[in-house]
Write a protein that holds these residues in place. Structure first.
Motif, PDB file in Angstrom:
ATOM      1  N   THR A   1     -16.727   8.058 -42.377  1.00 26.82           N
ATOM      2  CA  THR A   1     -18.100   8.512 -42.191  1.00 26.82           C
ATOM      3  C   THR A   1     -18.824   7.563 -41.236  1.00 26.82           C
ATOM      4  O   THR A   1     -18.267   6.540 -40.815  1.00 26.82           O
ATOM      5  CB  THR A   1     -18.850   8.537 -43.537  1.00 26.82           C
ATOM      6  N   ASP A   2     -20.070   7.891 -40.955  1.00 25.65           N
ATOM      7  CA  ASP A   2     -20.884   6.985 -40.134  1.00 25.65           C
ATOM      8  C   ASP A   2     -20.964   5.590 -40.760  1.00 25.65           C
ATOM      9  O   ASP A   2     -21.075   4.595 -40.051  1.00 25.65           O
ATOM     10  CB  ASP A   2     -22.307   7.532 -39.987  1.00 25.65           C
TER      11      ASP A   2
ATOM     12  N   ARG B   1     -22.696  11.199 -41.278  1.00 25.99           N
ATOM     13  CA  ARG B   1     -21.799  12.336 -41.036  1.00 25.99           C
ATOM     14  C   ARG B   1     -20.352  12.005 -41.384  1.00 25.99           C
ATOM     15  O   ARG B   1     -19.934  10.851 -41.331  1.00 25.99           O
ATOM     16  CB  ARG B   1     -21.877  12.748 -39.564  1.00 25.99           C
ATOM     17  N   ALA B   2     -19.611  13.052 -41.689  1.00 23.38           N
ATOM     18  CA  ALA B   2     -18.170  12.915 -41.920  1.00 23.38           C
ATOM     19  C   ALA B   2     -17.438  13.060 -40.594  1.00 23.38           C
ATOM     20  O   ALA B   2     -17.741  13.950 -39.800  1.00 23.38           O
ATOM     21  CB  ALA B   2     -17.699  13.983 -42.888  1.00 23.38           C
ATOM     22  N   HIS B   3     -16.472  12.177 -40.336  1.00 23.03           N
ATOM     23  CA  HIS B   3     -15.705  12.211 -39.088  1.00 23.03           C
ATOM     24  C   HIS B   3     -14.243  12.595 -39.301  1.00 23.03           C
ATOM     25  O   HIS B   3     -13.631  13.192 -38.419  1.00 23.03           O
ATOM     26  CB  HIS B   3     -15.771  10.843 -38.396  1.00 23.03           C
TER      27      HIS B   3
ATOM     28  N   LEU C   1     -12.461  19.288 -43.347  1.00 21.84           N
ATOM     29  CA  LEU C   1     -13.538  18.469 -42.797  1.00 21.84           C
ATOM     30  C   LEU C   1     -14.878  19.185 -42.925  1.00 21.84           C
ATOM     31  O   LEU C   1     -15.905  18.558 -43.207  1.00 21.84           O
ATOM     32  CB  LEU C   1     -13.252  18.121 -41.339  1.00 21.84           C
ATOM     33  N   ALA C   2     -14.867  20.515 -42.759  1.00 21.35           N
ATOM     34  CA  ALA C   2     -16.104  21.285 -42.925  1.00 21.35           C
ATOM     35  C   ALA C   2     -16.598  21.222 -44.371  1.00 21.35           C
ATOM     36  O   ALA C   2     -17.810  21.071 -44.618  1.00 21.35           O
ATOM     37  CB  ALA C   2     -15.879  22.734 -42.508  1.00 21.35           C
TER      38      ALA C   2
ATOM     39  N   SER D   1     -18.052  17.747 -44.852  1.00 18.78           N
ATOM     40  CA  SER D   1     -19.313  17.562 -44.124  1.00 18.78           C
ATOM     41  C   SER D   1     -20.491  18.135 -44.896  1.00 18.78           C
ATOM     42  O   SER D   1     -21.558  17.512 -44.996  1.00 18.78           O
ATOM     43  CB  SER D   1     -19.219  18.214 -42.750  1.00 18.78           C
TER      44      SER D   1
END
Length: 312
Positions: free
Chosen positions: A43-44, A23-25, A9-10, A13
């Motif tokens: 994502t958003d 942003r990535a969720h 996820l990092a 992102s």
């Protein structure tokens, strides 16, 4: 689809900052398939599919991504590629080309009825017509040249009976491809991998075709044969189901009637479509690449199908 190149996820992102998606969720690897690294991402802006291409190059990828965009503009239900802030459809992730496309709604129909097959036939014919004015050309990278190149790489793993089948069918396909009738067949960009798991439905309503990364220029009748060999068979035996075959072929021909030459080529194309996937599954099974998530397919499935098509 598979995961050869992990993405956290990092990682996502940081990479996603170049896209207008917020942003990535969440990110989740997709285990089905065997060619690229694929992930569902949230994502958003919504849900998408991220693909890292393990074999295709930056130079090859515009063909696939622009093809999807071309088809979508002509009413074909396919994923839409997402450009980054610089207008690029492909960018590096972990040193490899990667792209984001929209996620289709619905689910795959793994037990299709004649009604589902009819929907697929209609959309496939529309796709073939819509691709006729596509201005990029790239050969089917898993076509006859690849079959000829790959056959020697799997011979050592085959029984004498399998070797005989492989050799005789490859020769049959090579002979037909060199014939005058073959040269008359209609060509254009084809999906080349339109299996049940590459189509989405909402009930009996088709919501889209996806995974175009085996697409290429080839005969349209070959694409139809690939589709029939998956959608219209009994999985246990490889036998064709007449009701589903009729539904798909009739729906297809309501939109794009087959020529006399295509009708004559039909038995050979069904055999060629079976050979293509038998060979690729043999290669992937006996010469696998390392992957964090990988589900290899059983080569025996398409060996059965090929034997059945040779009997017809």
């Amino acid at each position: 689809m598979a995961v050869f190149t992990p993405v956290s996820l990092a990682d996502l992102s940081a990479w996603l900052l170049q896209f207008p998606l917020g942003r990535a969720h969440a990110i989740k690897g997709i285990s089905s398939g065997i060619e690229n690294s694929n992930f569902f991402i949230t994502t958003d802006a919504g849900d998408y599919v991220l693909t890292i291409f393990e074999n295709l190059s930056f130079e090859q990828l515009p063909f696939y991504l622009h093809l999807m965009d071309h088809l979508a503009q002509r009413g074909i239900l396919v994923p839409a590629p997402v450009a980054n802030n610089a207008g690029q459809l492909v960018s590096l992730l972990h040193g490899k080309p990667a792209a984001i496309v929209s996620k289709l709604s619905g689910t795959s129909q793994m037990e299709p009825s004649p009604l589902h097959c009819g929907e697929v036939g209609t959309m496939l014919a529309k796709m073939h017509l819509a691709g006729q004015d596509y201005d990029l050309q790239q050969d089917n990278l898993r076509g006859l040249a690849w079959w000829t190149e790959t056959a020697p790489k799997v011979r050592d793993f085959l029984s004498p009976e399998q070797l005989q089948l492989l050799s005789s069918e490859l020769q049959h396909q090579q002979t037909y491809a060199a014939s005058a009738p073959y040269q008359t067949l209609a060509r254009g960009p084809i999906h080349a991998d339109l299996f049940r798991n590459n189509v989405m439905f909402d009930g009996t309503r088709l919501t889209g075709f996806f995974d175009f990364y085996f697409a290429g220029w080839d005969t349209l009748i070959f694409d139809l044969a690939v589709t029939i060999n998956d959608w219209c068979i009994h999985l246990e035996s490889g036998e064709l189901d007449p009701a589903r075959v009729s539904a798909l072929l009739n729906a297809y021909q309501q939109v794009r009637p087959l020529s006399t030459e295509e009708q004559s080529a039909w038995p050979t194309m069904l055999r060629g479509a079976a050979l293509r996937f038998w060979l690729s599954r043999l290669f992937d099974f006996y010469q696998p690449r390392e992957a964090h998530m990988l589900t290899p397919h059983d080569p025996a499935h398409f060996e059965r199908i090929l034997r059945k098509r040779c009997e017809q």
